[in-house]
Design an enzyme around this catalytic site. Structure first.
Site, short mmCIF file in Angstrom:
data_model
loop_
_atom_site.label_atom_id
_atom_site.label_comp_id
_atom_site.label_asym_id
_atom_site.label_seq_id
_atom_site.Cartn_x
_atom_site.Cartn_y
_atom_site.Cartn_z
N ASN A 279 -7.68 -1.14 -26.86
CA ASN A 279 -8.67 -0.12 -26.52
C ASN A 279 -9.67 0.05 -27.66
O ASN A 279 -9.33 -0.16 -28.84
CB ASN A 279 -7.96 1.23 -26.24
CG ASN A 279 -8.74 2.06 -25.22
OD1 ASN A 279 -8.97 1.64 -24.10
ND2 ASN A 279 -9.20 3.23 -25.65
N HIS B 162 -7.43 2.11 -7.10
CA HIS B 162 -8.46 3.07 -6.67
C HIS B 162 -9.45 2.48 -5.67
O HIS B 162 -10.55 3.00 -5.52
CB HIS B 162 -9.19 3.63 -7.90
CG HIS B 162 -8.29 4.41 -8.80
ND1 HIS B 162 -8.53 4.57 -10.16
CD2 HIS B 162 -7.13 5.05 -8.56
CE1 HIS B 162 -7.55 5.28 -10.69
NE2 HIS B 162 -6.68 5.59 -9.75
N GLN C 27 -7.40 0.02 -12.34
CA GLN C 27 -7.98 1.28 -11.83
C GLN C 27 -9.44 1.04 -11.43
O GLN C 27 -10.07 1.92 -10.88
CB GLN C 27 -7.93 2.36 -12.92
CG GLN C 27 -6.54 2.67 -13.42
CD GLN C 27 -6.59 3.58 -14.62
OE1 GLN C 27 -6.65 4.80 -14.49
NE2 GLN C 27 -6.59 3.00 -15.81
N TYR D 197 -23.36 5.90 -5.69
CA TYR D 197 -22.67 4.61 -5.51
C TYR D 197 -23.68 3.47 -5.36
O TYR D 197 -23.47 2.36 -5.86
CB TYR D 197 -21.71 4.69 -4.32
CG TYR D 197 -20.44 5.42 -4.69
CD1 TYR D 197 -20.31 6.80 -4.48
CD2 TYR D 197 -19.39 4.76 -5.33
CE1 TYR D 197 -19.18 7.49 -4.87
CE2 TYR D 197 -18.25 5.45 -5.73
CZ TYR D 197 -18.15 6.80 -5.50
OH TYR D 197 -17.02 7.48 -5.93
N GLY E 9 -8.31 -0.94 -22.01
CA GLY E 9 -9.55 -0.23 -21.68
C GLY E 9 -9.37 0.96 -20.76
O GLY E 9 -10.12 1.14 -19.80
N THR E 10 -8.36 1.81 -21.07
CA THR E 10 -8.21 3.01 -20.25
C THR E 10 -7.90 4.21 -21.14
O THR E 10 -7.18 4.11 -22.11
CB THR E 10 -7.10 2.85 -19.17
OG1 THR E 10 -7.01 4.05 -18.40
CG2 THR E 10 -5.75 2.52 -19.79
C1 BV8 Z 1 -4.24 12.40 -6.52
C2 BV8 Z 1 -12.52 5.62 -7.92
C3 BV8 Z 1 -3.20 14.00 -5.29
C4 BV8 Z 1 -13.75 6.43 -7.64
C5 BV8 Z 1 -11.25 6.98 -9.52
C6 BV8 Z 1 -7.46 18.56 -9.66
C7 BV8 Z 1 -7.85 18.28 -8.36
C8 BV8 Z 1 -7.47 17.11 -7.71
C9 BV8 Z 1 -6.69 16.18 -8.39
C10 BV8 Z 1 -6.35 16.46 -9.69
C11 BV8 Z 1 -6.70 17.63 -10.33
N1 BV8 Z 1 -6.18 17.59 -11.60
C12 BV8 Z 1 -5.52 16.42 -11.78
C13 BV8 Z 1 -5.61 15.74 -10.63
C14 BV8 Z 1 -5.12 14.45 -10.38
C15 BV8 Z 1 -6.33 13.52 -10.47
C16 BV8 Z 1 -6.54 13.24 -11.94
O1 BV8 Z 1 -5.83 12.43 -12.49
N2 BV8 Z 1 -7.53 13.91 -12.58
C17 BV8 Z 1 -7.72 13.70 -14.01
C18 BV8 Z 1 -9.20 13.52 -14.34
C19 BV8 Z 1 -7.13 14.89 -14.75
N3 BV8 Z 1 -5.98 12.35 -9.73
C20 BV8 Z 1 -6.32 12.26 -8.44
O2 BV8 Z 1 -6.99 13.05 -7.82
C21 BV8 Z 1 -5.75 11.03 -7.75
N4 BV8 Z 1 -5.16 11.44 -6.51
O3 BV8 Z 1 -3.76 12.91 -7.49
O4 BV8 Z 1 -3.91 12.75 -5.30
C22 BV8 Z 1 -2.76 14.18 -3.95
C23 BV8 Z 1 -1.39 14.23 -3.74
C24 BV8 Z 1 -0.95 14.44 -2.48
C25 BV8 Z 1 -1.87 14.59 -1.44
C26 BV8 Z 1 -3.24 14.53 -1.67
C27 BV8 Z 1 -3.68 14.31 -2.93
C28 BV8 Z 1 -6.87 10.04 -7.45
C29 BV8 Z 1 -7.50 9.58 -8.76
C30 BV8 Z 1 -8.46 8.43 -8.45
C31 BV8 Z 1 -9.87 8.86 -8.78
N5 BV8 Z 1 -10.78 7.73 -8.57
N6 BV8 Z 1 -12.06 5.93 -9.27
C32 BV8 Z 1 -14.94 5.87 -8.35
O5 BV8 Z 1 -14.83 4.88 -9.10
O6 BV8 Z 1 -16.04 6.43 -8.11
S1 BV8 Z 1 -10.77 7.29 -11.10
C33 BV8 Z 1 -11.82 6.59 -12.24
O7 BV8 Z 1 -11.19 6.91 -13.48
C34 BV8 Z 1 -11.93 5.08 -12.25
O8 BV8 Z 1 -11.11 4.41 -11.34
C35 BV8 Z 1 -11.48 4.75 -13.68
O9 BV8 Z 1 -11.00 3.48 -13.83
C36 BV8 Z 1 -10.42 5.76 -13.78
C37 BV8 Z 1 -9.69 5.99 -15.03
O10 BV8 Z 1 -10.57 6.05 -16.09
P1 BV8 Z 1 -10.50 4.85 -17.14
O11 BV8 Z 1 -10.44 3.57 -16.40
O12 BV8 Z 1 -9.42 5.15 -18.09
O13 BV8 Z 1 -11.91 4.92 -17.78
P2 BV8 Z 1 -12.36 5.88 -18.96
O14 BV8 Z 1 -13.85 5.82 -19.04
O15 BV8 Z 1 -11.66 7.19 -18.81
O16 BV8 Z 1 -11.77 5.18 -20.26
C38 BV8 Z 1 -12.31 3.94 -20.66
C39 BV8 Z 1 -11.57 3.61 -21.94
O17 BV8 Z 1 -12.01 2.31 -22.36
C40 BV8 Z 1 -11.90 4.56 -23.08
O18 BV8 Z 1 -10.67 4.93 -23.71
C41 BV8 Z 1 -12.77 3.73 -24.04
O19 BV8 Z 1 -12.48 4.01 -25.39
C42 BV8 Z 1 -12.33 2.34 -23.72
N7 BV8 Z 1 -13.37 1.31 -23.91
C43 BV8 Z 1 -14.71 1.45 -23.77
N8 BV8 Z 1 -15.30 0.26 -24.00
C44 BV8 Z 1 -14.30 -0.63 -24.28
C45 BV8 Z 1 -13.07 0.04 -24.23
N9 BV8 Z 1 -11.89 -0.57 -24.47
C46 BV8 Z 1 -11.93 -1.89 -24.76
N10 BV8 Z 1 -13.08 -2.60 -24.84
C47 BV8 Z 1 -14.27 -2.01 -24.61
N11 BV8 Z 1 -15.40 -2.73 -24.68
#
Ligand code: BV8
Ligand code: ZN
Length: 243
Positions: free
Chosen positions: A215, A121, A101, A68, A189-190
């Site tokens: 995106n 988040h 996010q 971080y 952008g997600t």
């Molecule tokens: C919850 C903060 C449950 C931290 C973030 C197994 C174990 C535990 C949980 C899970 C599991 N399986 C699934 C889950 C649920 C999990 C989840 O969703 N996992 C995913 C990966 C499968 N979710 C959770 O754990 C959430 N909590 O479920 O709680 C629970 C229920 C009851 C009781 C207790 C618990 C919490 C999720 C939050 C995680 N924290 N961030 C940090 O930042 O360090 S998430 C992190 O990913 C960021 O916040 C980020 O924003 C977010 C999402 O990603 P994106 O924003 O979409 O970014 P990404 O890189 O993926 O995509 C970027 C896009 O932009 C791309 O498509 C690219 O093409 C495009 N791009 C690039 N450049 C450009 C562009 N577009 C336009 N212009 C450009 N220039």
């Protein structure tokens, strides 16, 4: 009709607008994304389940905190880009609600003072105690080290929502309400891979909102879109808002 013209038509026809953003909106400011094909994808170098999780922090607080600190050091030199500014115009002129996010605070830097930015988040600009309610704002020019809480025996950690942690109930409820009553959702952008955040787009769609996806590459949310605009947010959004 070109996709951008169709998108502009939707934007001019509807009142209640929600802008839902992910890491891609900050990519043009130089903030690495989490996934995606670009080589700067943040998590290509690290295992997200290892670092952005309570277990990861428990196992190696210094490694996680240093990650971080590295991300914060990057933030010190970045500024909001034309994509953030175009979204701020929608907030100011159309009362758009931003649901993000992202934890980088870039929307908040350009948002009008009365605008709502729902941060699903949390924020990387504050630390919170693992055990009590103590919070500290982080000065990006003087980054603090991993340290104990001054009030209890807990440790200070970034005030973000980690994988496996629940989102703030009030924030998620407000976001859900905004999506349920939206006429138009602009998704920017997600990759749509993180839940429950991604579920908000499905919620808006079910409530019969029109959806525009902006995106760089195809995403899991393209199927929900009425219009898909592929390109960089910093170029597409100003063209959409006609700045
Ligand atoms: C919850 C903060 C449950 C931290 C973030 C197994 C174990 C535990 C949980 C899970 C599991 N399986 C699934 C889950 C649920 C999990 C989840 O969703 N996992 C995913 C990966 C499968 N979710 C959770 O754990 C959430 N909590 O479920 O709680 C629970 C229920 C009851 C009781 C207790 C618990 C919490 C999720 C939050 C995680 N924290 N961030 C940090 O930042 O360090 S998430 C992190 O990913 C960021 O916040 C980020 O924003 C977010 C999402 O990603 P994106 O924003 O979409 O970014 P990404 O890189 O993926 O995509 C970027 C896009 O932009 C791309 O498509 C690219 O093409 C495009 N791009 C690039 N450049 C450009 C562009 N577009 C336009 N212009 C450009 N220039
Ligand atoms: Zn404490």
């Amino acid at each position: 009709m070109h996709a951008i013209e169709r998108a502009r038509e939707l934007l001019s026809n509807f009142g209640r607008i929600v802008v839902f953003t992910g890491a891609g909106v900050s990519a043009d400011s130089g903030v690495p994304t989490f996934r995606g094909s670009s080589s700067d994808a943040l998590w290509g170098k690290y295992d997200p389940q290892q670092l952005a999780s309570p277990e990861g922090f428990e196992a190696d607080p210094k490694l996680v905190y240093d990650w971080y600190t590295w991300r914060r050091s990057q933030l010190a030199s970045v500024t909001p880009n034309p994509g953030h500014n175009a979204i701020a115009v929608l907030q100011r002129e159309r009362g758009a609600i931003v649901i993000t996010q992202n934890v980088d605070g870039l929307h908040e830097r350009v948002a009008p003072s009365n605008a709502r930015v729902l941060r699903l988040h949390g924020t990387i600009l504050e630390d919170q105690c693992t055990d009590c309610s103590h919070r500290e704002t982080i000065g990006l020019t003087a980054l603090p080290p991993l340290r104990d809480c001054p009030r209890c025996l807990g440790k200070m950690r970034p005030a973000v929502v980690w994988f496996g942690e629940s989102l703030d109930g009030a924030t998620l409820h407000a976001a859900d309400d905004a999506c349920t009553s939206a006429d138009l959702m602009i998704v920017v952008g997600t990759s749509g891979q993180v839940w429950p955040a991604a579920g908000l787009v499905h919620r808006a769609k079910r409530a019969r909102a029109k959806v525009i996806v902006v995106n760089l590459e195809p995403s899991e949310l393209d199927d929900l879109a009425d219009v898909v605009l592929h390109g960089r947010a910093a170029e597409v959004l100003p063209a959409l808002v006609q700045l």
